[in-house]
Write a protein that holds these residues in place. Structure first.
Motif, PDB file in Angstrom:
ATOM      1  N   ASN A   1       4.220   7.071  -5.694  1.00 22.11           N
ATOM      2  CA  ASN A   1       3.763   7.420  -7.486  1.00 22.11           C
ATOM      3  C   ASN A   1       3.306   8.922  -7.188  1.00 22.11           C
ATOM      4  O   ASN A   1       3.387   9.185  -8.294  1.00 22.11           O
ATOM      5  N   TYR A   2       2.322   9.200  -6.191  1.00 20.72           N
ATOM      6  CA  TYR A   2       2.131  10.293  -6.117  1.00 20.72           C
ATOM      7  C   TYR A   2       3.348  11.439  -5.267  1.00 20.72           C
ATOM      8  O   TYR A   2       2.308  12.552  -5.762  1.00 20.72           O
TER       9      TYR A   2
ATOM     10  N   ASP B   1       2.131   2.151  -3.904  1.00 17.93           N
ATOM     11  CA  ASP B   1       1.543   2.993  -4.214  1.00 17.93           C
ATOM     12  C   ASP B   1       1.317   4.438  -4.199  1.00 17.93           C
ATOM     13  O   ASP B   1       1.206   4.855  -5.191  1.00 17.93           O
TER      14      ASP B   1
ATOM     15  N   SER C   1      -5.356   5.411  -1.646  1.00 16.52           N
ATOM     16  CA  SER C   1      -4.884   4.747  -2.792  1.00 16.52           C
ATOM     17  C   SER C   1      -6.471   4.460  -3.239  1.00 16.52           C
ATOM     18  O   SER C   1      -6.109   4.364  -4.755  1.00 16.52           O
ATOM     19  N   ASP C   2      -6.584   4.228  -2.622  1.00 12.27           N
ATOM     20  CA  ASP C   2      -8.496   3.036  -3.243  1.00 12.27           C
ATOM     21  C   ASP C   2      -8.569   4.686  -3.997  1.00 12.27           C
ATOM     22  O   ASP C   2      -9.602   4.575  -5.287  1.00 12.27           O
TER      23      ASP C   2
ATOM     24  N   ASN D   1      -7.579   7.557  -4.921  1.00  7.66           N
ATOM     25  CA  ASN D   1      -6.811   8.172  -5.727  1.00  7.66           C
ATOM     26  C   ASN D   1      -7.260   6.747  -7.955  1.00  7.66           C
ATOM     27  O   ASN D   1      -7.153   7.473  -8.050  1.00  7.66           O
ATOM     28  N   GLN D   2      -7.600   6.012  -6.547  1.00 10.60           N
ATOM     29  CA  GLN D   2      -8.116   5.378  -7.843  1.00 10.60           C
ATOM     30  C   GLN D   2      -9.302   5.167  -8.477  1.00 10.60           C
ATOM     31  O   GLN D   2      -9.592   4.894  -9.397  1.00 10.60           O
ATOM     32  N   ILE D   3     -10.290   5.352  -8.107  1.00  5.59           N
ATOM     33  CA  ILE D   3     -11.421   5.920  -7.746  1.00  5.59           C
ATOM     34  C   ILE D   3     -11.504   6.913  -8.913  1.00  5.59           C
ATOM     35  O   ILE D   3     -11.839   7.589 -10.270  1.00  5.59           O
TER      36      ILE D   3
ATOM     37  N   LYS E   1      -9.173   8.001 -10.795  1.00  4.75           N
ATOM     38  CA  LYS E   1      -8.199   7.729 -12.344  1.00  4.75           C
ATOM     39  C   LYS E   1      -9.550   7.195 -13.342  1.00  4.75           C
ATOM     40  O   LYS E   1      -9.075   7.498 -14.255  1.00  4.75           O
ATOM     41  N   ASP E   2     -10.747   6.546 -12.865  1.00  3.51           N
ATOM     42  CA  ASP E   2     -11.436   5.680 -13.358  1.00  3.51           C
ATOM     43  C   ASP E   2     -12.003   6.718 -14.147  1.00  3.51           C
ATOM     44  O   ASP E   2     -13.276   6.181 -14.809  1.00  3.51           O
TER      45      ASP E   2
ATOM     46  N   ASP F   1       0.423  -0.914  -0.257  1.00  3.34           N
ATOM     47  CA  ASP F   1       0.297   0.034  -0.353  1.00  3.34           C
ATOM     48  C   ASP F   1       0.709   1.272  -0.189  1.00  3.34           C
ATOM     49  O   ASP F   1       0.115   2.441  -0.886  1.00  3.34           O
TER      50      ASP F   1
ATOM     51  N   TYR G   1     -15.240   8.890  -9.665  1.00  3.16           N
ATOM     52  CA  TYR G   1     -15.456   9.925  -8.006  1.00  3.16           C
ATOM     53  C   TYR G   1     -17.165   9.987  -7.950  1.00  3.16           C
ATOM     54  O   TYR G   1     -17.655  10.466  -7.060  1.00  3.16           O
TER      55      TYR G   1
END
Length: 549
Positions: A160-161, A157, A244-245, A247-249, A251-252, A154, A255
């Motif tokens: 990366n930011y 990931d 991370s969870d 941020n993934q939302i 990116k996809d 975790d 949100y």
């Protein structure tokens, strides 16, 4: 030689000396409680070497930041001890509870008191050996490899930011980790702690501010623990347990739905509270709402009022601010300033007398406090209640029994509201609820109170002192608690807060705080705010609230 200024005293010292050596040279502080320093407005480890003229403020466990340094250093020892004993386990450092931090240890068998004794024994072994906690600056790729080998996926990931290619990392006996605070230089100072079994996890207890050499006893906070647990599980349901969870939302581009579901969750909670009040409206005549700064009390009170009206109830609101004593009668704080935070600043007799009169159906002329003149005035503001009309009172003292001492207990319904962040950066880096509220306030103060971020940061310690005296001791008195945190809010606030924090120069006292908050916000991908409803608590801080019209 360089000139060093400490607590308005000046010293001529040779270059190249560490802060630890300077601390020993000046012999002004108890080294047992000093954990870090602010040097020329930057937060520094005690191992920092000085090469230029500097102004130093040493930080102790009694300072808020110093206390965080101490507890975060304990996190590192605890992490090392746990992974040495339970090699395939996962430690999650969750949130504040009682006089410590609630943690969970995920392993093959349930956590036991015997397990805690093993962990505590290993921690004391590390402390007695007085091992160094070394600071390194590592390239992201190198750190990514180390954290992957240690199983901290975790954390990998989140890397990366980070914008910086060189990441500050701490190492204890071969165990590497990054934290959003500095560390103490060695383990020997960390001998004041305890572990309390609080299933399904445990609480790490450590000295509180004002008592740096004492480990407090565990105090059960059932209601607070319940609300944290409920929101943590809700976060898991929507698939957001950490940054991370989230941020993934983002990116996809999913949100938008997260915002709608989170806001609906808030509305449902407020409606449930309104239903509870309505069920016994004949008794719940005084509704008291308390919470710390920037918890969203104003918007919550408005939304609760709407839900009560949906249920056929017509509440009225009274502000305790209008019952301030005249300025010349206001108590002074320890620095000689008028203390409007203390309950003694309120005319309690008049407040209670008028409440009783209103509940008896009498017509009352309410006072209005003129903040310009510092005097209470009367402007023919009359109020008279029907039998089914409750009174909503929102303020920092609302859960303190002294505020409504004359009102019978059965006629009061108490609500505690706070911003209890339910996601963390990773398993070992929690986001303090205080920081979430501080970022909210920085944004609101700039846009609606003409205050710079630096001004808000300078005033914040005084706000925090008032909360610890006037609010937190009474939170368990509440009949219900409401968590005003929104799982997505820091991703929205980032757009507003970052420019304000970046405007703080290195010459300002709050610069180190700005750096710290910028590092925190760097972990979040930004979310635009076009989907946020106008009744959202977040709108109270970023603007556009339906209740400000």
């Amino acid at each position: 030689m360089i000139k060093i200024k400490i607590a308005n005293k000046e010293f001529d010292l040779s270059k190249g000396r560490t802060l630890i050596e300077i601390l020993e040279d000046i012999d002004m502080y108890d080294s047992k409680i000093i954990v870090g320093a602010i040097v020329n407005n930057r937060l520094c480890d005690l191992t920092t070497t000085l090469e230029e003229d500097s102004t130093i403020k040493f930080l102790s466990i009694n300072d808020e930041i110093g206390n965080r340094i101490y507890r975060r250093s304990l996190f590192m020892i605890m992490t090392k001890a746990i992974y040495d004993i339970f090699t395939n386990s996962k430690l999650s450092i969750e949130h504040s509870l009682s006089n410590g931090i609630y943690c969970e240890l995920h392993k093959d068998s349930a956590l036991s008191q015997e397990d805690l004794e093993k962990i505590k024994g290993k921690m004391f072994e590390l402390i007695e050996n007085d091992l160094p906690i070394n600071k390194h600056f590592m390239k992201k790729n190198d750190l990514r490899d180390i954290l992957t080998k240690q199983g901290f996926l975790d954390k990998v990931d989140v890397l990366n930011y980070f914008k910086k290619d060189q990441i500050p990392v701490y190492e204890l006996d071969g165990n590497f980790d990054y934290y959003f605070y500095n560390m103490v230089p060695n383990t020997g100072i960390l001998d004041r702690f305890d572990l309390h079994l609080r299933l399904p996890g445990f609480v790490l207890l450590f000295p509180q501010r004002g008592k740096p050499c004492e480990v407090p006893e565990f105090i059960e906070q059932t209601k607070l623990a319940k609300i944290f647990y409920e929101y943590e599980k809700w976060g898991e349901v929507v698939g957001v347990s950490n940054v991370s969870d989230l941020n993934q939302i983002v990116k996809d581009n999913k949100y938008h739905d997260l915002i709608r579901v989170n806001e609906a969750f808030h509305e449902k909670k407020i409606a449930n509270i309104a239903d509870t009040i309505t069920d016994k409206v004949d008794k719940n005549r005084v509704i008291l709402i308390a919470g710390p700064s920037s918890s969203g009390k104003t918007t919550f009170a408005q939304r609760l009022s709407i839900q009560l009206r949906v249920n056929g109830i017509r509440p009225v609101s009274i502000s305790t601010d209008n019952y301030f004593l005249n300025r010349e009668d206001t108590p002074l704080d320890e620095e000689g300033n008028y203390d409007y935070e203390t309950i003694e600043a309120i005319d309690l007799d008049l407040f209670n007398q008028q409440l009783i009169a209103l509940l008896q159906g009498k017509r009352v002329e309410l006072p209005i406090f003129n903040f310009h003149s510092g005097k209470r005035e009367y402007r023919a503001d009359f109020l008279q209640l029907n039998e089914d009309q409750p009174i909503i009172i929102e303020g920092i003292h609302s859960l303190n029994e002294r505020l409504t001492a004359i009102i019978p207990q059965e006629n009061k319904f108490k609500i505690y509201i706070s911003t209890l962040t339910q996601i963390n950066i990773d398993r070992h880096n929690r986001i303090p609820t205080t920081d979430a509220r501080l970022i909210r306030r920085i944004v609101r103060d700039h846009y609606f109170r003409n205050r710079s971020a630096a001004m808000t940061l300078d005033w914040w310690p005084g706000v925090r002192r008032g909360e610890e005296i006037n609010i937190f001791p009474f939170q368990e008195n509440a009949d219900v608690m409401f968590n005003s945190a929104l799982i997505y809010e820091l991703s929205v606030l980032k757009k507003y807060a970052v420019p304000l924090l970046e405007a703080i120069s290195s010459e300002e006292n709050s610069y180190y705080q700005a750096e710290r908050l910028l590092d925190l916000l760097e972990c979040f991908l930004m979310i635009e705010d076009e989907d946020i409803p106008r009744v959202s608590i977040l709108k109270e801080f970023i603007g556009g609230s339906a209740f400000s019209e």
